[in-house]
Design an enzyme around this catalytic site. Structure first.
Site, mmCIF file in Angstrom:
data_model
loop_
_atom_site.group_PDB
_atom_site.id
_atom_site.type_symbol
_atom_site.label_atom_id
_atom_site.label_comp_id
_atom_site.label_asym_id
_atom_site.label_seq_id
_atom_site.Cartn_x
_atom_site.Cartn_y
_atom_site.Cartn_z
ATOM 1 N N LYS A 78 -3.237 -14.594 8.410
ATOM 2 C CA LYS A 78 -3.565 -14.232 9.794
ATOM 3 C C LYS A 78 -3.230 -15.384 10.725
ATOM 4 O O LYS A 78 -3.452 -16.559 10.395
ATOM 5 C CB LYS A 78 -5.057 -13.885 9.889
ATOM 6 C CG LYS A 78 -5.508 -13.382 11.258
ATOM 7 C CD LYS A 78 -6.982 -12.979 11.232
ATOM 8 C CE LYS A 78 -7.453 -12.487 12.594
ATOM 9 N NZ LYS A 78 -8.873 -12.055 12.573
ATOM 10 N N SER A 159 -10.169 -7.584 14.641
ATOM 11 C CA SER A 159 -8.975 -8.262 15.115
ATOM 12 C C SER A 159 -7.912 -8.450 14.047
ATOM 13 O O SER A 159 -6.766 -8.767 14.349
ATOM 14 C CB SER A 159 -9.354 -9.643 15.671
ATOM 15 O OG SER A 159 -9.885 -10.481 14.637
ATOM 16 N N SER A 183 -14.430 -7.976 12.070
ATOM 17 C CA SER A 183 -12.965 -7.980 12.164
ATOM 18 C C SER A 183 -12.226 -8.029 10.831
ATOM 19 O O SER A 183 -11.004 -8.014 10.812
ATOM 20 C CB SER A 183 -12.501 -9.140 13.042
ATOM 21 O OG SER A 183 -12.838 -8.896 14.388
#
Length: 493
Positions: A78, A159, A183
């Site tokens: 990420k 997210s 998230s």
């Protein structure tokens, strides 16, 4: 023969170890998959050469009998994790072009364990969002589609939407995520994969671009529970560079996996039965209860009376911490700088932040600044911290009568891109089931449990007491075995 990209982390690790295929073959296959799946916009930066270099090191290690726990396994990282020499942006234009000179602890641990990196995964800007629509580099698109014959693009959750899409679409076998208020769990539920947020402090926050420091926690996202356990073992551990890191040994979670829940009590919080949730969510919840009972668990009802205050509490504390953390982006030391030809230093700050931050980030900075201001600090921020303590106390009282909790992960299946972007409150409600565990710092996991009427994945959430990731993983395994979730999105891209 099964395609290499259809294999999960355990199968890839074991296959390389046994010589069924080489690590280079694995990396080459996933590099091709990443390239093929570009329409999904899951990656901000692709690093095929790094994946191949790690693969070659794995093949050499096998030849010398020196394989590491993740040798031959390429991962997606990420874009919130700083990666040395590789652009790290937190999906914000204000950090475009920033190449860290150091490695985050979590990514460094994964690479030290032999893993390779396929690239940096797209996300909501500074991890602020529930749909991956706030990224400065464009929406991530879920690989799933409704079965109604339409072709509406769906949100992959947020997210960690790039992570969820990449794993679900077989662009990578596993990925890192971060969870501030759901998230990891919500995007995992939206895309039919597994993801666990460990106890706050299990994974170091060093080198992770900060959103809300008392809530942010790294965790793995993968195809199944075993793969999550494997990754979490490599990611976790004490770090002297993080003052909130827990100085505790890392358990052998993979070796401890067991779907036998005899003697365990599963709490069903009555406050999680809320109005407006589709009947399909309640139905899959009831099915999950039956599965855990079949695994030997006793089912009990529990009460978490302050749950109704969790969302407003979170959306005071998280923006307040974000307001403080994001003050460092000023255009002076790194990242974007927009300097008016004539103007003061303050004018440069204003111009840089106006151009570099997206609308959602600006919204949360303003909310956070407001609740921290002199006239409202006690009325909002201090009150929220007190309510947070009450929410944590609710969980502590619940553990007197149960060992874990079972709830839905999200109040709906994936929604269409753009369907909620004009209504921030509706968007924030996506976190209604996930936020309480984050406020209390507890381990929580989402596992896929079925499909809704439109053929979209639905997830179930397991929560347990602090430091008891093993119970969370075991209950997830019990659901996984009984759900038999083998559905996958069509390769439309």
């Amino acid at each position: 023969m099964t395609a290499l990209t259809d294999l999960g982390i355990a199968a890839l690790r074991d296959g390389v170890k046994d010589g069924a295929f080489s690590a280079r073959e694995v990396a080459t296959a996933f590099n091709a998959s990443v390239e093929k799946g570009r329409a999904l916009n899951a990656f901000i930066v692709e690093t095929p050469d790094l994946a191949l270099a790690a693969a070659d090191a794995a093949d050499a290690a096998r030849a010398s009998g020196d394989l590491k726990p993740l040798s031959g396994v390429p991962l997606g990282i990420k874009d919130l994790f700083c990666t040395k020499g590789v652009q790290t942006t937190a999906a914000s234009r204000i950090l475009e072009g920033f190449e860290p000179v150091y490695e985050s602890t979590v990514s460094g641990k994964l690479f030290a364990a032999g893993a390779g990196m396929l690239g940096k995964l797209n996300m909501d800007e500074f991890a602020m969002g529930s749909s991956n629509e706030t990224s400065g580099f464009g929406n991530v698109i879920s690989p799933w589609r409704r079965s109604d014959g339409g072709n509406a693009a769906l949100a992959p959750g947020g997210s960690s939407g790039g992570s969820s899409t990449a794993v679900s679409a077989r662009l990578c076998p596993g990925a890192t995520g971060t969870d501030t208020g759901g998230s990891i769990r919500q995007p995992a539920a939206f895309t039919g994969i597994s993801g666990i947020k460990p106890t706050y402090g299990r994974c170091s926050r060093f080198g992770i671009v900060a959103f809300a420091s008392s809530l942010d926690q790294a965790g793995p996202m993968a195809r199944d529970v075993r793969d999550c356990a494997i990754l979490l073992e490599a990611m976790a551990g004490f770090d002297v560079r993080d003052s909130t890191s827990l100085d505790l040994p890392v358990p052998k979670w993979e070796a401890g996996l067991s779907a036998d829940l005899k003697g365990k009590r599963v709490g069903i919080p009555k406050e999680y039965r809320i109005d407006g949730v589709p009947a399909e969510i309640d139905a899959v919840w009831e099915q999950g209860i039956a599965w855990l009972r079949d695994a030997g668990a006793e089912i009990v009802e529990v009460s978490l009376p302050h749950t109704k205050y969790a969302l407003p509490t979170y959306y005071i504390i998280a923006p307040a911490e974000a307001s403080s953390n994001l003050a460092r982006y000023d255009g002076v030391r790194y990242g974007l700088r927009v300097a008016p030809e004539q103007g003061s230093l303050a004018d440069m700050y204003e111009a840089t932040r106006a151009a570099g931050f997206g609308a959602e980030v600006k919204r949360r900075i303003m909310i956070g600044t407001y609740v921290l201001s002199a006239g409202f600090y006690d009325a909002y921020f201090n009150q929220a911290q007190k309510v947070r303590a009450l929410i944590a106390r609710d969980f502590e009282r619940a553990w007197a009568s149960c060992d874990l909790l079972l709830t839905p992960t999200a109040p709906s299946a994936a929604f269409g891109l753009g369907e909620k972007s004009d209504d921030p409150i509706a968007m924030y409600l996506n976190d209604v089931f996930a936020v309480p565990a984050s406020l209390a710092g507890l381990p929580a996991m989402s596992v896929p449990a079925g499909l809704d009427g439109q053929g979209l994945p639905l997830g179930l959430q397991i929560i347990s007491r602090a430091l008891d990731e093993q119970t969370v993983l075991n209950a997830g395994l019990a659901i996984e075995q009984r759900a038999g979730f083998t559905h996958r999105p069509e390769a439309w891209w």
